[in-house]
Design a protein around this motif. Structure first.
Motif, PDB file in Angstrom:
ATOM      1  N   ALA A  79       0.834  -1.204   0.000  1.00 41.34           N
ATOM      2  CA  ALA A  79       0.000   0.000   0.000  1.00 41.34           C
ATOM      3  C   ALA A  79       0.868   1.254   0.000  1.00 41.34           C
ATOM      4  O   ALA A  79       0.580   2.231  -0.707  1.00 41.34           O
ATOM      5  N   GLY A  80       1.952   1.245   0.773  1.00 44.34           N
ATOM      6  CA  GLY A  80       2.866   2.386   0.774  1.00 44.34           C
ATOM      7  C   GLY A  80       3.616   2.521  -0.533  1.00 44.34           C
ATOM      8  O   GLY A  80       3.872   3.630  -1.010  1.00 44.34           O
ATOM      9  N   ILE A 108      -5.895   2.981  -3.948  1.00 40.45           N
ATOM     10  CA  ILE A 108      -5.206   1.924  -3.203  1.00 40.45           C
ATOM     11  C   ILE A 108      -6.214   0.963  -2.592  1.00 40.45           C
ATOM     12  O   ILE A 108      -6.032  -0.267  -2.629  1.00 40.45           O
ATOM     13  N   ASN A 109      -7.291   1.482  -2.029  1.00 41.30           N
ATOM     14  CA  ASN A 109      -8.313   0.610  -1.455  1.00 41.30           C
ATOM     15  C   ASN A 109      -8.933  -0.295  -2.516  1.00 41.30           C
ATOM     16  O   ASN A 109      -9.243  -1.459  -2.249  1.00 41.30           O
ATOM     17  N   ARG A 110      -9.127   0.241  -3.728  1.00 39.45           N
ATOM     18  CA  ARG A 110      -9.673  -0.575  -4.801  1.00 39.45           C
ATOM     19  C   ARG A 110      -8.722  -1.694  -5.178  1.00 39.45           C
ATOM     20  O   ARG A 110      -9.124  -2.836  -5.400  1.00 39.45           O
ATOM     21  N   LYS A 111      -7.430  -1.386  -5.233  1.00 41.43           N
ATOM     22  CA  LYS A 111      -6.438  -2.410  -5.566  1.00 41.43           C
ATOM     23  C   LYS A 111      -6.372  -3.480  -4.476  1.00 41.43           C
ATOM     24  O   LYS A 111      -6.245  -4.677  -4.777  1.00 41.43           O
ATOM     25  N   LYS A 163      -6.671  -0.540   5.295  1.00 35.77           N
ATOM     26  CA  LYS A 163      -7.588   0.305   4.547  1.00 35.77           C
ATOM     27  C   LYS A 163      -7.232   1.745   4.824  1.00 35.77           C
ATOM     28  O   LYS A 163      -7.116   2.146   5.971  1.00 35.77           O
ATOM     29  N   LEU A 164      -7.046   2.497   3.773  1.00 35.83           N
ATOM     30  CA  LEU A 164      -6.744   3.909   3.913  1.00 35.83           C
ATOM     31  C   LEU A 164      -8.046   4.702   3.947  1.00 35.83           C
ATOM     32  O   LEU A 164      -9.060   4.287   3.390  1.00 35.83           O
ATOM     33  N   THR A 165      -8.006   5.838   4.600  1.00 28.17           N
ATOM     34  CA  THR A 165      -9.184   6.691   4.675  1.00 28.17           C
ATOM     35  C   THR A 165      -9.084   7.776   3.611  1.00 28.17           C
ATOM     36  O   THR A 165      -8.278   8.703   3.729  1.00 28.17           O
TER      37      THR A 165
END
Length: 373
Positions: A79-80, A108-111, A163-165
């Protein structure tokens, strides 16, 4: 790595696969994407998954990690890694903290969601993922409590560990004046009818491109959205439904048939009439070209999907019940409808306060509650 389009020998829907640097199919990805095609997932969805998994396998290859031995912390590193610019991902260039992330939190959340689907597929087909399939319960309720790792990647009803916000982004809408300016730039009745249809029904582009003449009922003033296999690859995403339409839209449809469509023997509503193969149904790229021309003519930066946003938002502002808007849009639940479209900008906030009489109160006059203090 390369994402490659795949054409079916039987002439069905196109699919996609991922090739490595030696132009060899990456088998785990191919199995998953082929499965999505077999169960008739949208080619656009399959293509998106292909690019997401290409990025993931590039990360794995760069860090010499086998896809079936990934640990939770390594997925966090992925993710990073996605936030880095492509030229910084190899580790030869250091990204400054002030550099804008290459991928947004939403992307990123979609991936991560695509990767979760990928691993769920292989877990169901007997692939032993060892430590990948289990992770410590993030709630910390019990030290011996374990949950499936895949739960953190998108199973419903579970909390996601990775999960990123993303920032809250309100749907972009058009004013009545902007919509009128766009329609004024349409020099063909076909084009004008398409734009008016999108604005007056909230349909997606794929739903409009799949329309047959039998789906438009002038007597009942209805448009019926139907899920079917279309030769132009148009798809219905939000379910079958009926949408009431204004009489003006019926008149525009009739003018289009009489003036431009003529005696053409074709089921599809939107077809080639002046370029390409005469009578062939329009495809997505035809709409993309039309939108580009209308943007240049009107000077308005818009997308076709903004008409759907505008339609839904305006209905809610006119106090149409959310369950009715849900039905018109084809959403599975009112939660999606309200969560996406129940927003107000400052103009509508001010209008609501003025209607309530709040802003008419003299400056400095205490409220009933304040007066009792």
């Amino acid at each position: 790595m390369l994402v490659q389009r795949v054409l079916q020998p039987t002439g069905g829907d196109e699919s996609w696969t991922v090739l490595d640097d030696d132009f060899t199919v990456i088998e785990p990805i191919e199995m998953f994407l082929a499965h999505l095609t077999v169960i008739e997932r949208s080619p656009t969805t399959v293509r998106s998954y292909a690019f997401d998994l290409r990025d993931y396998f590039q990360f794995l290859g760069l860090h010499e990690i086998d896809w079936d031995t990934v640990a939770l912390e390594q997925l966090g590193r992925f993710a990073g890694w996605l936030r880095l610019a492509p030229d910084a991902r190899a580790g030869t260039v250091t990204a400054l903290p002030t550099v804008t992330p290459h991928c947004s939190a939403t992307t990123i959340n979609r991936k991560l969601s695509a990767i979760g689907s990928f691993y769920r597929f292989h877990a169901r087909h007997g692939v032993s993922c060892a430590d990948l399939l289990t992770a410590m319960n993030p709630s910390g309720a019990r030290s011996s409590s374990w949950r499936p790792f895949l739960a953190h990647l998108g199973d419903r009803g579970t909390r996601k560990t990775i999960k990123l916000t993303p920032p809250r982004r309100l749907p972009r809408t058009l004013t009545d004046e902007q919509t009128a300016a766009i329609l004024a730039c349409c020099d063909r009745l076909r084009d004008r009818f398409l734009i008016a249809l999108l604005a007056g029904t909230g349909m997606r582009v794929g739903e409009a491109l799949g329309l047959r003449h039998e789906d438009i009922d002038p007597a009942e003033r209805l448009v019926r959205v139907r899920a079917r296999r279309n030769s132009n690859q148009a798809r219905v995403k939000c379910g079958q439904r009926e949408i009431p339409i204004a009489p003006a839209l019926i008149r525009l449809y009739t003018d289009y048939l009489v003036t431009e469509y003529g005696d053409l023997d074709c089921d599809y509503v939107f077809v080639n009439l002046w370029a390409g193969n005469h009578g062939d149904p329009w495809r997505y790229w035809n709409v993309t070209d039309l939108i580009a021309r209308l943007r240049r003519c009107s000077g308005i930066e818009f997308t076709a999907h903004m008409f759907r946003h505008t339609y839904a938002t305006e209905l809610l502002r006119r106090e149409v019940p959310p369950e009715v808007v849900q039905k018109l849009l084809g959403h599975a639940s009112t939660t999606t409808t309200i969560g996406t479209y129940a927003h107000l900008d400052i103009t509508h906030v001010r209008d609501a306060l003025e209607r309530s009489g709040w802003l008419a109160r003299a400056a400095g006059t205490p409220t009933a509650t304040e007066g009792g203090r």
